[in-house]
Design a protein around this motif. Structure first.
Motif, PDB file in Angstrom:
ATOM      1  N   GLY A 366      40.481  -6.696  -5.607  1.00 42.38           N
ATOM      2  CA  GLY A 366      39.458  -6.967  -4.591  1.00 42.38           C
ATOM      3  C   GLY A 366      39.219  -5.479  -3.987  1.00 42.38           C
ATOM      4  N   PRO A 367      38.374  -5.446  -2.691  1.00 39.23           N
ATOM      5  CA  PRO A 367      37.897  -4.157  -2.153  1.00 39.23           C
ATOM      6  C   PRO A 367      38.939  -3.220  -1.475  1.00 39.23           C
ATOM      7  N   MET A 368      40.267  -3.919  -1.186  1.00 40.16           N
ATOM      8  CA  MET A 368      41.345  -3.395  -0.422  1.00 40.16           C
ATOM      9  C   MET A 368      42.288  -2.897  -1.539  1.00 40.16           C
ATOM     10  N   ALA A 369      41.868  -2.963  -2.660  1.00 38.52           N
ATOM     11  CA  ALA A 369      43.185  -2.797  -3.735  1.00 38.52           C
ATOM     12  C   ALA A 369      43.454  -1.230  -3.539  1.00 38.52           C
ATOM     13  N   HIS A 370      44.847  -0.720  -3.602  1.00 38.83           N
ATOM     14  CA  HIS A 370      45.081   0.371  -3.322  1.00 38.83           C
ATOM     15  C   HIS A 370      46.207   0.553  -4.292  1.00 38.83           C
ATOM     16  N   PRO A 371      47.072   1.984  -4.691  1.00 38.96           N
ATOM     17  CA  PRO A 371      48.135   2.383  -5.130  1.00 38.96           C
ATOM     18  C   PRO A 371      49.268   1.777  -4.416  1.00 38.96           C
ATOM     19  N   ILE A 372      50.470   1.533  -4.939  1.00 47.95           N
ATOM     20  CA  ILE A 372      51.667   1.480  -4.171  1.00 47.95           C
ATOM     21  C   ILE A 372      52.043   2.561  -3.105  1.00 47.95           C
ATOM     22  N   PRO A 879      29.888  -5.537  18.173  1.00 47.94           N
ATOM     23  CA  PRO A 879      30.163  -4.387  19.132  1.00 47.94           C
ATOM     24  C   PRO A 879      31.817  -4.642  19.352  1.00 47.94           C
ATOM     25  N   GLY A 880      32.289  -3.529  19.366  1.00 50.14           N
ATOM     26  CA  GLY A 880      33.876  -3.170  19.963  1.00 50.14           C
ATOM     27  C   GLY A 880      34.603  -3.715  18.647  1.00 50.14           C
ATOM     28  N   LEU A 881      34.334  -3.946  17.379  1.00 48.06           N
ATOM     29  CA  LEU A 881      35.313  -4.449  16.451  1.00 48.06           C
ATOM     30  C   LEU A 881      36.434  -3.456  16.520  1.00 48.06           C
ATOM     31  N   SER A 882      37.636  -3.787  16.131  1.00 46.91           N
ATOM     32  CA  SER A 882      38.693  -3.141  16.344  1.00 46.91           C
ATOM     33  C   SER A 882      38.958  -2.157  14.921  1.00 46.91           C
ATOM     34  N   PRO A 883      39.651  -1.265  15.163  1.00 45.36           N
ATOM     35  CA  PRO A 883      39.768  -0.295  13.796  1.00 45.36           C
ATOM     36  C   PRO A 883      40.252  -1.060  12.552  1.00 45.36           C
ATOM     37  N   ASP A 884      41.378  -1.884  12.925  1.00 45.17           N
ATOM     38  CA  ASP A 884      41.877  -2.862  11.856  1.00 45.17           C
ATOM     39  C   ASP A 884      40.840  -3.480  11.069  1.00 45.17           C
ATOM     40  N   CYS A 885      39.991  -4.292  11.937  1.00 42.70           N
ATOM     41  CA  CYS A 885      38.807  -5.153  11.122  1.00 42.70           C
ATOM     42  C   CYS A 885      37.914  -4.193  10.525  1.00 42.70           C
ATOM     43  N   TYR A 886      37.291  -3.101  11.552  1.00 38.05           N
ATOM     44  CA  TYR A 886      36.616  -2.223  11.037  1.00 38.05           C
ATOM     45  C   TYR A 886      36.862  -1.698   9.528  1.00 38.05           C
ATOM     46  N   GLU A 887      37.877  -1.413   9.155  1.00 37.26           N
ATOM     47  CA  GLU A 887      38.267  -0.888   7.845  1.00 37.26           C
ATOM     48  C   GLU A 887      38.359  -2.006   6.835  1.00 37.26           C
ATOM     49  N   VAL A 888      38.749  -3.252   7.185  1.00 33.72           N
ATOM     50  CA  VAL A 888      38.696  -4.287   6.163  1.00 33.72           C
ATOM     51  C   VAL A 888      37.097  -4.492   5.927  1.00 33.72           C
ATOM     52  N   VAL A 889      36.443  -4.755   6.883  1.00 34.63           N
ATOM     53  CA  VAL A 889      34.857  -5.135   6.803  1.00 34.63           C
ATOM     54  C   VAL A 889      34.137  -4.122   5.756  1.00 34.63           C
ATOM     55  N   SER A 890      34.387  -2.925   6.524  1.00 36.16           N
ATOM     56  CA  SER A 890      33.536  -1.667   5.853  1.00 36.16           C
ATOM     57  C   SER A 890      33.757  -1.811   4.407  1.00 36.16           C
ATOM     58  N   LYS A 891      35.272  -1.669   4.177  1.00 33.11           N
ATOM     59  CA  LYS A 891      35.636  -1.542   2.621  1.00 33.11           C
ATOM     60  C   LYS A 891      35.129  -2.847   1.774  1.00 33.11           C
ATOM     61  N   SER A 892      35.166  -4.023   2.444  1.00 36.37           N
ATOM     62  CA  SER A 892      34.566  -5.079   1.651  1.00 36.37           C
ATOM     63  C   SER A 892      33.096  -4.967   1.361  1.00 36.37           C
ATOM     64  N   LEU A 893      32.464  -4.345   2.119  1.00 38.16           N
ATOM     65  CA  LEU A 893      30.895  -4.376   1.894  1.00 38.16           C
ATOM     66  C   LEU A 893      30.537  -2.987   1.146  1.00 38.16           C
ATOM     67  N   ALA A 894      31.401  -2.049   0.867  1.00 38.63           N
ATOM     68  CA  ALA A 894      31.017  -0.807   0.459  1.00 38.63           C
ATOM     69  C   ALA A 894      30.727  -1.007  -1.239  1.00 38.63           C
TER      70      ALA A 894
END
Ligand code: TRP
Ligand code: ZN
Length: 894
Positions: A366-372, A879-894
């Motif tokens: 998925g879009p949040m895939a990352h190395p360990i 408006p005012g989305l937290s950094p936590d959700c912002y990271e997940v939402v923006s990476k999912s849409l990228a």
């Protein structure tokens, strides 16, 4: 902030930018005065310049703090001498070494993020990992800054008779106004994320443990008084874990006291704060009447996990948060080996692998895939992932298997000895392992910096004349966000060869008979190239290969097994894990039959080979009953989904149920016989055999309840009413709720009501009751979930309730969450997005975690994918989305 604005405000943090801090904090003296509605934190930091860094700027973290006072070496600072922002306090001190004193006011009662100091029901507690300490006081809140902590706590004596912090109690006494105080000193230097304090009206149980060198350790578990009878299992697990760590790793406990505190409102499972672990109640409390067997095992595993952190995480800690898997992967490996030793090794392996393949593989695709070891992040809380934990564990397991038990132990001894008291990196860990073994682990290092799940495509060839058998293996890893072209991984592939009469002896082309072990039926092939062949000599017949035994690497295998091959493996493979695997693969093939039949409008017929295997299994009373239970369980929907190019969740759900019903029908008599055999109510016992019996019995029950007649229904109701333990009670209730039949549904209604009546004062039982209803696949799920959220038992600020209701509905109720036939509802997608909006304002960590079902939208077929994406796009505008959700939402849409 909308997405464009947050883009500028949100900063990505890169591993390559790591720099040591400009100052060290040698000593930290805190004075925390708790009052109703406000708390005052006075801090005195003994600070020294880090000569290795040029910068003179002292840049302290701080969030939601009201600064009341600030002094350097006892002198009040003028406002012009420092700069305050929402997240920092910076200044250029006039000298290199000095004391910095600050006094701040905070409001724990209003802290809904459950990070920093907050109130959970009747008690005050802290959660500082990863970056919560900055919500308590101004500090260098980073794991490479390690300090000697002394903490003075004061509070009202009647509401907070218990005052705890890390280390040893060095002073306590009464104060004016019916207040009292306690002073704790932790003799071990530690980073701030391991700081903890607790104040409340708590009861405790007490025990003691004598370490291998003869030291007495006092063990205490603190809970709300009502829960005092549910601590014994956690205490027994703790003592087992302490002994195991001495025996397996030579690690002794290093303080005179070890405390666990159970709290109801907690973002994760538990936290390894030095000498003062804080646990979610769901990971400590257990009693046969209220806790399922799975619950008991979870308590044992989590207690051990947090205890093991004392060495892997605390004594040797992380240099920065990119190294998170250094402590988490290793500690999960340790707790999983502990659980394997406490129960059945093969069963534990099956459970861990099923979990990894269903959930971590999905994350890796998925879009949040990352190395360990990620190279960058925006919000570290989003990186407490299945990849860091579970895949990280598998990477450590591969090292352990490559080295063998003795060298691995030498490697861990060297790692602890060399780095005790330090904040280190994953390279330091691998270097210790390379050094003791003399192995070159350079290529192995790609497991740390490349994401994605490698796929091994395997073909074979048998030459009758030369009696040679050749396995050809190619590896391919799909692109992931951080890297599209992957270098080949170093993959240990454990194999055996199965002939007509069972295991064949193995001789690889470069081996001579003399250097072969006496038990010569399996081999670890080390794959290091993109394509590689291995030749076996003296192979008397064309074998069936048994591949990736015990799941020797976190990879996917593509080998064209015939169904008869799978049947042969299911019966003849000597590797228990691979026998299970063969049955799963056969079931997967049959589910594919159903998917194909449905797609083409043909009718589905059950391949009798699966029925025959199931029948044979059910007739083998000598097989391990827990393994049998797993072998008779069809692969989870999430695992099936992982095998599809594009996911149609409704088609998968339907096909899986079709296969289950066909099996239930074909083997009704067999399931019934085994159930009858096991159903007798016996005195409750929690030993492995009793657990295995219950799990086999309840698998049979779920088949019997697939299309229940009068008889089955009454068997199920009888078990529900007369059970003497929660495993059986909950299994019967689940079978009732999940049965797709009018009569069963009516019985389920009544059973749910009486269950609630019986258990309404047991929060953890009520959570299971909520989760079961949220998972109910019958039509109308969204309406039911909305009703559950209005129920008196629901609490929108408690993560356990949120996970039970919203998490279960969105993650484990396929036909309802993905029910897009009602355009207004868009399945559960709009519901989930709305819940996230509401939660994000209170608890961003939990909100961001709940997002994950939507983030996988690209893996779904249309129109599911489009509808999911629309919800993400709307969230991005919030408006005012937290950094936590912002990271997940923006990476999912990228
Ligand atoms: N270190 C904890 C563990 O794995 C994880 C943890 C507990 C955590 N609470 C947290 C991580 C809050 C982030 C936020 O044992
Ligand atoms: Zn951990």
């Amino acid at each position: 902030m909308n997405i464009a604005e947050s883009e500028t405000a949100m900063k990505t943090i890169y591993l390559k930018d790591y720099q040591q801090p400009a100052y060290w904090i040698k000593k930290t003296e805190l004075d925390v005065a708790i009052y109703s509605g406000e708390t005052f934190v006075q801090s005195k930091l003994t600070i020294e310049k880090n000569s290795a860094v040029q910068s003179q700027i002292l840049d302290l973290h701080g969030e939601n703090l009201e600064l009341l006072e600030i002094k350097i070496d006892g002198r009040n600072l003028a406002e012009s001498e420092y700069t305050l922002t929402d997240t920092s306090l910076s200044l250029t001190p006039p000298v290199q070494n000095f004391t910095l004193e600050t006094r701040v006011r905070i409001e724990p009662e209003k802290n809904t993020s459950l990070e920093g100091l907050y109130r959970s029901r009747t008690m005050y507690c802290t959660q500082c990992e990863a970056e919560g300490f900055r919500k308590i006081t101004y500090y260098l809140d980073r794991p490479d800054v390690m300090s000697d902590f002394t903490t003075r706590l004061s509070a009202d004596k009647t509401t907070c008779p218990v005052l705890l912090s890390n280390g040893n109690l060095i002073d306590s006494g009464d104060l004016d106004d019916s207040r009292h105080f306690a002073v704790w000193h932790d003799p071990h230097q530690k980073p701030a994320y391991l700081f903890a304090m607790v104040a409340g009206d708590l009861a405790h149980i007490e025990d003691s443990f004598t370490t291998c060198s003869g030291k007495q350790v006092c063990l205490k578990i603190f809970v709300e008084p009502k829960d005092l009878t549910k601590c014994d299992h956690a205490m027994a697990s703790l003592k087992n874990a302490m002994r195991w760590d001495e025996e397996q790793y030579g690690r002794e406990y290093d303080l005179d006291i070890f405390m666990i505190v159970a709290v109801d409102d907690f973002n994760m499972g538990a936290m390894e704060n030095k000498g003062l672990n804080i646990f979610n109640t769901s990971c400590v409390l257990a009693s046969p009447e209220t806790t399922t067997d799975a619950g008991f095992q979870r308590v044992e595993g989590v207690v051990a996990h947090e205890y093991f952190h004392n060495w892997t995480g605390n004594r040797v800690t992380c240099r920065d948060w990119f190294q998170l898997s250094l402590k988490e992967g290793f500690t999960v490996y340790r707790d999983s080996e502990f659980s394997a030793d406490m129960g059945s090794r093969t069963v534990k392996r099956v459970e861990d692998v099923a979990f990894l393949r269903t959930h971590q593989f999905a994350e890796d695709a998925g879009p949040m895939a990352h190395p360990i070891r990620p190279a960058s992040y925006m919000e570290i809380s989003n990186f407490y992932t299945l990849t860091i934990y579970e895949k990280g564990c598998e990477v450590v397991r591969m090292i352990a298997n490559l080295l063998g038990p003795e060298l691995f132990r030498q490697g861990s001894d060297l790692y602890f000895q060399r780095h005790d008291g330090e904040a280190v990196t994953t390279e330091d860990f691998v270097a210790a392992m390379a050094e003791v073994s003399g192995r070159d682990l350079t290529q192995f290092g790609h497991w740390y910096n490349q994401a994605g799940t490698p796929e091994l495509t395997i073909t074979d060839e048998y030459d009758e004349n030369s009696r040679q058998y050749t396995l050809t293996i190619s590896q391919y890893t799909p692109p992931t966000p951080e890297l599209s072209e992957k270098k080949p991984f170093h993959i240990p592939l454990r194999v055996g060869l199965i002939g007509d009469a069972g295991e064949l002896a193995l001789t690889l082309a470069d081996e001579t008979v003399e250097d072969l072990p006496s038990d010569n039926t399996d081999r670890v092939l080390e794959i290091t190239e993109t394509t590689q062949s291995f030749v076996f000599n003296n192979v008397p017949e064309k074998p069936v290969p048994s591949l990736l035994r015990d799941f020797s690497a976190p990879v996917k295998i593509k080998y064209n097994y015939s169904r008869d091959d799978l049947c042969a493996l299911a019966i003849r493979d000597s590797n228990g894990f691979n026998r299970y695997e063969a049955v799963q693969n056969l079931a997967m093939a049959v589910i594919d039959d159903a998917l194909n039949a449905n797609a083409s409008g043909a009718s589905f017929t059950l391949d009798s080979r699966l029925t025959d295997i199931y029948r044979q299994l059910l007739a083998q009373p000598d097989l391990d009953q827990a393994m049998l239970a797993y072998m008779l369980s069809l692969p989870a929907e999430g695992y099936i989904a992982e095998q599809q190019t594009l996911i149609d969740p409704l088609a998968i759900h339907r096909a899986r149920l079709q296969v289950k019903s066909a099996l239930a029908q074909a083997l009704h008599a067999e399931f019934k016989a085994v159930f009858e055999n096991l159903k007798a109510i016996v005195p409750y016992s929690a030993d492995a055999q009793a657990i295995a019996k219950r799990s086999l019995k309840n698998v049979c029950l779920s088949y019997l309840m697939d299309a229940p007649g009068e008889q089955e229904l009454s068997l199920c109701l009888e078990q529900f009413q007369s059970a003497n333990n929660m495993t059986d009670e909950m299994a019967a209730l689940t079978a009732l709720v999940m049965a797709d039949n009018e009569q069963a549904q009516q019985a389920a209604e009544q059973a749910l009501a009486s269950f609630y009546n019986k258990w309404k004062n047991e929060a953890l039982v009520v959570n299971q009751w909520l989760a079961l209803q949220a998972r109910n696949t019958a039509a109308g799920g969204l309406t039911r979930v909305n009703a559950l959220m209005q129920h008196e038992a629901y609490d929108s600020t408690n993560p356990n309730k949120i996970r039970s209701v919203i998490g279960s509905f969105c993650g484990a109720n396929t036909p309802n969450f993905h029910n897009i036939s009602d355009p207004a509802a868009q399945g559960g997608y709009a519901f989930l997005a709305q819940q996230i909006r509401e939660l994000d304002a209170k608890n961003p960590q939990i909100a961001a975690r709940l997002l994950s079902p939507l983030t996988r939208w690209r893996r779904y077929a249309a129109p599911f994918s489009e509808l999911m994406r629309e919800q993400l796009q709307e969230l991005a505008q919030q408006p005012g989305l937290s950094p936590d959700c912002y990271e997940v939402v923006s990476k999912s849409l990228a």
